[in-house]
Scaffold this motif. Structure first.
Motif, mmCIF file in Angstrom:
data_model
loop_
_atom_site.group_PDB
_atom_site.id
_atom_site.type_symbol
_atom_site.label_atom_id
_atom_site.label_comp_id
_atom_site.label_asym_id
_atom_site.label_seq_id
_atom_site.Cartn_x
_atom_site.Cartn_y
_atom_site.Cartn_z
ATOM 1 N N TYR A 107 0.857 -1.173 0.000
ATOM 2 C CA TYR A 107 0.000 0.000 0.000
ATOM 3 C C TYR A 107 0.898 1.230 0.000
ATOM 4 C CZ TYR A 107 -3.598 -3.382 0.724
ATOM 5 O OH TYR A 107 -4.428 -4.455 0.544
ATOM 6 N N LEU A 108 0.758 2.035 -1.040
ATOM 7 C CA LEU A 108 1.619 3.202 -1.226
ATOM 8 C C LEU A 108 0.814 4.475 -0.987
ATOM 9 C CD1 LEU A 108 3.369 2.181 -4.578
ATOM 10 C CD2 LEU A 108 3.949 1.494 -2.247
ATOM 11 N N THR A 109 1.466 5.436 -0.364
ATOM 12 C CA THR A 109 0.859 6.740 -0.123
ATOM 13 C C THR A 109 1.831 7.816 -0.564
ATOM 14 O OG1 THR A 109 -0.324 5.885 1.805
ATOM 15 C CG2 THR A 109 -0.095 8.266 1.656
ATOM 16 N N ALA A 110 1.310 8.789 -1.310
ATOM 17 C CA ALA A 110 2.150 9.912 -1.741
ATOM 18 C C ALA A 110 1.323 11.187 -1.661
ATOM 19 C CB ALA A 110 2.650 9.682 -3.164
ATOM 20 N N ASP A 111 2.015 12.288 -1.415
ATOM 21 C CA ASP A 111 1.354 13.596 -1.424
ATOM 22 C C ASP A 111 2.365 14.630 -1.897
ATOM 23 O OD1 ASP A 111 3.000 14.177 0.809
ATOM 24 O OD2 ASP A 111 1.412 13.693 2.232
ATOM 25 N N ASP A 112 2.097 15.907 -1.646
ATOM 26 C CA ASP A 112 3.009 16.932 -2.155
ATOM 27 C C ASP A 112 4.270 17.078 -1.304
ATOM 28 O OD1 ASP A 112 1.727 18.070 -0.010
ATOM 29 O OD2 ASP A 112 0.899 19.764 -1.130
ATOM 30 N N GLN A 113 4.401 16.261 -0.249
ATOM 31 C CA GLN A 113 5.604 16.289 0.599
ATOM 32 C C GLN A 113 6.448 15.025 0.467
ATOM 33 O OE1 GLN A 113 6.277 19.037 2.678
ATOM 34 N NE2 GLN A 113 4.586 19.875 1.498
ATOM 35 N N LYS A 114 5.800 13.895 0.141
ATOM 36 C CA LYS A 114 6.543 12.633 0.126
ATOM 37 C C LYS A 114 6.106 11.744 -1.032
ATOM 38 C CE LYS A 114 3.507 9.956 3.024
ATOM 39 N NZ LYS A 114 3.265 9.111 4.126
ATOM 40 N N ASN A 115 7.077 10.951 -1.477
ATOM 41 C CA ASN A 115 6.859 9.928 -2.499
ATOM 42 C C ASN A 115 6.940 8.565 -1.818
ATOM 43 O OD1 ASN A 115 7.021 11.993 -4.514
ATOM 44 N ND2 ASN A 115 9.244 11.852 -4.436
ATOM 45 N N ALA A 116 6.451 7.532 -2.502
ATOM 46 C CA ALA A 116 6.526 6.167 -1.980
ATOM 47 C C ALA A 116 7.646 5.429 -2.717
ATOM 48 C CB ALA A 116 5.196 5.456 -2.176
ATOM 49 N N LEU A 117 8.576 4.855 -1.958
ATOM 50 C CA LEU A 117 9.744 4.168 -2.513
ATOM 51 C C LEU A 117 9.666 2.679 -2.202
ATOM 52 C CD1 LEU A 117 12.744 3.930 -3.532
ATOM 53 C CD2 LEU A 117 13.432 4.653 -1.239
ATOM 54 N N VAL A 118 9.857 1.855 -3.239
ATOM 55 C CA VAL A 118 9.978 0.408 -3.065
ATOM 56 C C VAL A 118 11.335 0.027 -3.643
ATOM 57 C CG1 VAL A 118 9.013 -1.863 -3.591
ATOM 58 C CG2 VAL A 118 7.488 0.106 -3.278
ATOM 59 N N ARG A 119 12.105 -0.704 -2.847
ATOM 60 C CA ARG A 119 13.459 -1.080 -3.242
ATOM 61 C C ARG A 119 13.476 -2.584 -3.538
ATOM 62 N NH1 ARG A 119 16.725 1.465 0.966
ATOM 63 N NH2 ARG A 119 16.647 3.293 -0.355
ATOM 64 N N PHE A 120 14.064 -2.948 -4.667
ATOM 65 C CA PHE A 120 14.215 -4.350 -5.037
ATOM 66 C C PHE A 120 15.695 -4.692 -5.036
ATOM 67 C CE2 PHE A 120 10.227 -3.037 -6.907
ATOM 68 C CZ PHE A 120 9.388 -4.079 -6.524
ATOM 69 N N ILE A 121 16.023 -5.831 -4.440
ATOM 70 C CA ILE A 121 17.399 -6.319 -4.441
ATOM 71 C C ILE A 121 17.379 -7.684 -5.106
ATOM 72 C CG2 ILE A 121 19.377 -7.019 -3.044
ATOM 73 C CD1 ILE A 121 18.340 -5.006 -0.918
ATOM 74 N N TYR A 122 18.135 -7.809 -6.183
ATOM 75 C CA TYR A 122 18.211 -9.069 -6.913
ATOM 76 C C TYR A 122 19.265 -9.954 -6.283
ATOM 77 C CZ TYR A 122 19.262 -12.357 -10.669
ATOM 78 O OH TYR A 122 19.493 -13.495 -11.407
ATOM 79 N N ASP A 123 18.830 -11.139 -5.841
ATOM 80 C CA ASP A 123 19.744 -12.130 -5.281
ATOM 81 C C ASP A 123 19.289 -13.497 -5.789
ATOM 82 O OD1 ASP A 123 21.245 -13.931 -3.872
ATOM 83 O OD2 ASP A 123 20.700 -13.166 -1.885
ATOM 84 N N PRO A 124 19.957 -14.026 -6.813
ATOM 85 C CA PRO A 124 19.500 -15.291 -7.394
ATOM 86 C C PRO A 124 19.548 -16.461 -6.410
ATOM 87 C CG PRO A 124 21.631 -14.655 -8.297
ATOM 88 C CD PRO A 124 21.170 -13.512 -7.453
ATOM 89 N N THR A 125 20.265 -16.307 -5.298
ATOM 90 C CA THR A 125 20.343 -17.381 -4.318
ATOM 91 C C THR A 125 19.294 -17.242 -3.210
ATOM 92 O OG1 THR A 125 21.932 -16.227 -2.899
ATOM 93 C CG2 THR A 125 22.835 -17.558 -4.711
ATOM 94 N N ALA A 126 18.490 -16.183 -3.286
ATOM 95 C CA ALA A 126 17.470 -15.971 -2.246
ATOM 96 C C ALA A 126 16.480 -17.133 -2.231
ATOM 97 C CB ALA A 126 16.742 -14.663 -2.484
ATOM 98 N N ALA A 127 16.022 -17.457 -1.055
ATOM 99 C CA ALA A 127 15.067 -18.560 -0.915
ATOM 100 C C ALA A 127 13.805 -18.247 -1.710
ATOM 101 C CB ALA A 127 14.723 -18.746 0.558
#
Length: 131
Positions: A107-127
């Motif tokens: 669930y993302l929320t944004a307004d005129d003060q803040k943006n919503a950030l989602v970070r992805f980390i690629y790890d082919p060995t991740a479970a």
């Protein structure tokens, strides 16, 4: 090589981290819907500070985006910018993240003060786990 500065809307607003997701595939599908009532929310989406969706209204049909992660650059940042507040502030969205083995609802929320950030980390060995 010319360095392009990040867009002002990313530099001048806080980019609030919603979630960091470790993925074991380099192909991530994002679907972004209006969260709740369709009220005219308009968003832009940036991947690594590059515009990929520009001033699109959120509806019941999702905005679809495919993020291909280069294994040499395993960190990817997706920022949703609220371009307006719609009729019911703030600008809210449901982001469904799908990989070959994982599914997340954010669930993302944004307004005129803040943006919503989602970070992805690629790890082919991740479970390989469902979430």
């Amino acid at each position: 090589k010319k360095i392009i500065p990040p867009p002002e809307v990313i530099r001048t607003r806080s980019n609030e981290l919603v979630k960091t997701i470790t993925v074991n595939t380099n192909d991530v599908i994002l679907k972004i819907y209006d969260n709740g009532e369709i009220d005219g929310d308009t968003v832009s989406v940036f991947v690594n500070k590059k515009s990929v969706i520009d001033h699109q209204m959120l509806k019941t049909q999702p905005l679809k985006l495919e993020v291909l992660i280069d294994p040499k650059h395993p960190l990817q940042e997706v920022v949703m910018v609220g371009e307006n507040l719609g009729q019911i502030p703030p600008n809210t969205a449901l982001m469904v993240v799908t990989t070959s083995t994982q599914r997340y609802q954010l669930y993302l929320t944004a307004d005129d003060q803040k943006n919503a950030l989602v970070r992805f980390i690629y790890d082919p060995t991740a479970a390989k786990k469902k979430n």
